[in-house]
Design a protein around this motif. Structure first.
Motif, mmCIF file in Angstrom:
data_model
loop_
_atom_site.group_PDB
_atom_site.id
_atom_site.type_symbol
_atom_site.label_atom_id
_atom_site.label_comp_id
_atom_site.label_asym_id
_atom_site.label_seq_id
_atom_site.Cartn_x
_atom_site.Cartn_y
_atom_site.Cartn_z
ATOM 1 N N ASP A 36 80.896 -74.208 -5.817
ATOM 2 C CA ASP A 36 79.603 -74.662 -6.328
ATOM 3 C C ASP A 36 79.681 -76.107 -6.771
ATOM 4 O O ASP A 36 78.778 -76.919 -6.515
ATOM 5 C CB ASP A 36 79.183 -73.810 -7.533
ATOM 6 N N ASN B 224 79.711 -78.491 -3.978
ATOM 7 C CA ASN B 224 78.383 -78.695 -3.420
ATOM 8 C C ASN B 224 77.599 -79.715 -4.233
ATOM 9 O O ASN B 224 76.907 -80.569 -3.668
ATOM 10 C CB ASN B 224 77.625 -77.360 -3.400
ATOM 11 N N ILE B 225 77.727 -79.641 -5.567
ATOM 12 C CA ILE B 225 77.012 -80.599 -6.426
ATOM 13 C C ILE B 225 77.484 -82.013 -6.111
ATOM 14 O O ILE B 225 76.683 -82.957 -6.001
ATOM 15 C CB ILE B 225 77.270 -80.279 -7.905
ATOM 16 N N SER C 197 78.713 -83.042 -3.320
ATOM 17 C CA SER C 197 78.269 -83.484 -2.004
ATOM 18 C C SER C 197 76.798 -83.883 -2.035
ATOM 19 O O SER C 197 76.367 -84.724 -1.249
ATOM 20 C CB SER C 197 78.515 -82.409 -0.954
ATOM 21 N N TRP D 59 71.236 -74.521 -3.460
ATOM 22 C CA TRP D 59 72.549 -74.124 -3.968
ATOM 23 C C TRP D 59 72.871 -74.901 -5.242
ATOM 24 O O TRP D 59 73.346 -74.369 -6.232
ATOM 25 C CB TRP D 59 73.596 -74.379 -2.877
ATOM 26 N N GLY D 60 72.601 -76.229 -5.205
ATOM 27 C CA GLY D 60 72.861 -77.052 -6.387
ATOM 28 C C GLY D 60 72.038 -76.595 -7.579
ATOM 29 O O GLY D 60 72.540 -76.461 -8.698
ATOM 30 N N THR E 203 73.517 -73.538 -9.053
ATOM 31 C CA THR E 203 74.698 -73.783 -9.880
ATOM 32 C C THR E 203 74.310 -74.323 -11.244
ATOM 33 O O THR E 203 74.902 -73.993 -12.258
ATOM 34 C CB THR E 203 75.609 -74.803 -9.196
#
Lengths: 355, 159
Positions: A242, A245-246, A248, B87-88, B91
């Motif tokens: 996770d 991903n942040i 990226s 997705w971000g 999270t």
């Protein structure tokens, strides 16, 4: 294999000011109550569930390190934790540098024994001069290299301009820059950092984090970055993919984010082990004697004849039918005497889990 | 042929009660989490973190397809081009309906088939963990029926 190299542990040492307690034997003063141990175990359970295998506990010290006063609070903690197969615990010391530390803050050769009780050293510079020092002097390979540079990314304005040349030198020397994802959630930071004005919590901190981290990624160009936690409370922990991903979303390529959470920390930890070696020499070099030392110089091709692996008892010989066995005896003895000069004893990875 | 591509995200919400995560324990939250509440919380998270533009990119294709209150497992479908934003935002989600939780993304796939397989495998793991904690006989507890029902529900998911 995912790494979390920043599990902050704050432990107030009881103010026992007896004169006899001076010196580095103060670890006996640090005692952990069963409730504290249970809380740490619970947190480790959660991190293992989320997928982290290598955790590094982090103790933060402000301004300067004085071995007479400061105590390694992590040694007793690691000794008391339950052993988990496949999970590695490391110890890390984080030093916050500010204006008072510009003259010197205790990272000197006299204090090497104190620093050797930590596996990783890191610096958190807050002024321009300390940032220069951290990037240039303290990243050179030595007994006191601070391999991790952690920037205060939640401050309203990054106190210094990130100069490209400094960062490139630091990365070339082997240092890495750390990104703590706790700032992206605006969550509670380690109290020592907040007191030293090196970090903030709350929604404003979130905005600062996004700006500062984006800048750091831009200047580093994707190399020499590690992702780590820094979360004080459990509800801010997140799974490693996770977080990748942040990052990226911030603009780092996807393979670079994966590297930042796996490959870079791994090589960093191995590099940090070299603090205990001479000048960061890692491998076991083979001794190649030159052709004219004690050997008849008429034999051509000396290299493959003389190349001796110190570990093996056999000498590799090129196939020359008219050679006799005499020259082979001499190099074996002299080679055996020499390899201890540069050999480094490689601490086994399994030692860590039992430390 | 311009095919509409999706990403199926499998999330597990780990509840936090009094600052402690409840791994392996049954969720005892008084307002039980629901697919709709999760959707609302996710929408809020996208709006605060990525703004109106973020919600505009993601909002049309974001749906919560499945949620199980026993295992806190959720399957969300998003369009492939914007799945990173979703997705971000997932999270950065900290609480649903006031209840704090940790979103743990277990699996992302492009087809529903693999999402179903991953969900069923994950359910099995969770039940094994519950059983290890409960230490009762395997045949007595109601987990077998739960496993069957949930597998049936998951398999009944359609695109």
């Amino acid at each position: 294999m995912f790494f979390d190299l920043n599990v902050p542990i704050t432990k107030k040492i009881s103010a026992n000011t007896s004169k006899k307690g001076k010196g580095t034997g103060n670890e006996a003063l640090v005692s952990y109550s069963p409730a504290e141990i249970a809380a740490v175990e619970h947190r480790i359970d959660l991190q293992v569930h989320l997928g982290y295998t290598i955790l590094s506990f982090c103790q933060t010290i402000n301004k300067r390190v004085d071995p007479k006063v400061h105590v390694n609070v992590l040694n007793p903690l690691v000794a008391l934790l339950r052993k988990r197969p496949g999970i590695v615990y490391l110890k890390r010391l984080n030093i916050i540098l500010d204006q008072d530390s510009e003259k010197g803050f205790g990272l000197i050769n006299a204090n090497v024994t104190f620093f050797n009780s930590y596996d990783l050293l890191s610096l958190c510079p807050t002024t321009h001069n300390t940032f220069n020092q951290a990037c240039l002097t303290h990243s050179l390979p030595s007994n006191l290299t601070a391999h991790i540079i952690s920037l205060p990314s939640t401050l309203p304005r990054l106190p210094f301009h990130l100069k490209h040349t400094l960062i490139r030198t630091a990365i070339k020397n082997g240092a890495v820059f750390e990104i703590n994802y706790v700032g992206s959630l605006g969550a509670e930071q380690e109290p020592t950092l907040v007191d030293a004005n090196a970090a903030e919590s709350g929604p404003a901190a979130k905005r600062n984090w996004w700006a500062a981290t984006r800048e750091l990624i831009r200047v580093c160009k994707g190399k020499g970055l590690i992702l780590s936690g820094g979360c004080v409370v459990e509800c801010d922990l997140r799974a490693p993919r996770d977080i990748s991903n942040i990052i990226s979303i911030l603009g780092l390529a996807q393979d670079a984010t994966h590297e930042a959470s796996t490959k870079t920390p791994k090589s960093l930890i191995l590099r940090a082990e070299t603090r205990k070696t001479y000048r960061a020499v890692f491998s076991e070099p083979t001794v190649v004697l030159p052709e004219d030392s004690q050997i008849r110089s008429s034999v051509p091709g000396p290299v493959e004849q003389m190349e001796i692996d110190p570990d093996s008892s056999q000498v590799s010989v090129s196939k020359r039918p008219h050679e006799d066995s005499e020259p082979l005896n001499v190099p074996r003895q002299s080679a055996a005497a020499q390899p201890s000069k540069k050999k480094k004893k490689k601490p086994n990875k399994s030692d860590k889990s039992s430390s | 042929m311009v095919r509409f591509k999706n990403r199926w995200i499998l999330v597990e919400f780990i509840p936090i009660v009094h600052g402690d995560s409840q791994l392996g324990k049954q969720s005892t939250s008084s307002p039980p989490l629901d697919g709709k509440t999760i959707w609302a919380a996710l929408k809020q998270s996208v709006l605060t973190n990525f703004g109106d533009t973020g919600w505009g990119a993601v909002g049309l294709s974001l749906t919560v397809k499945y949620f199980s209150p026993t295992t806190n497992l959720c399957i969300i479908r998003v369009a492939r081009d914007q799945h990173k934003i979703a997705w971000g935002a997932l999270t950065l989600l900290t609480s649903v309906e006031g209840e704090k939780c940790i979103p743990n993304v277990i699996h992302i796939s492009g087809t529903i088939k693999h999402a179903q397989l991953a969900a069923i495998a994950h359910n099995r793991e969770i039940i094994a963990r519950y059983r290890a904690l409960a230490k009762t006989s395997v045949f007595d507890d109601g987990y077998e029926t739960f496993l069957e029902n949930s597998s049936r529900e998951i398999d009944a998911l359609q695109d």
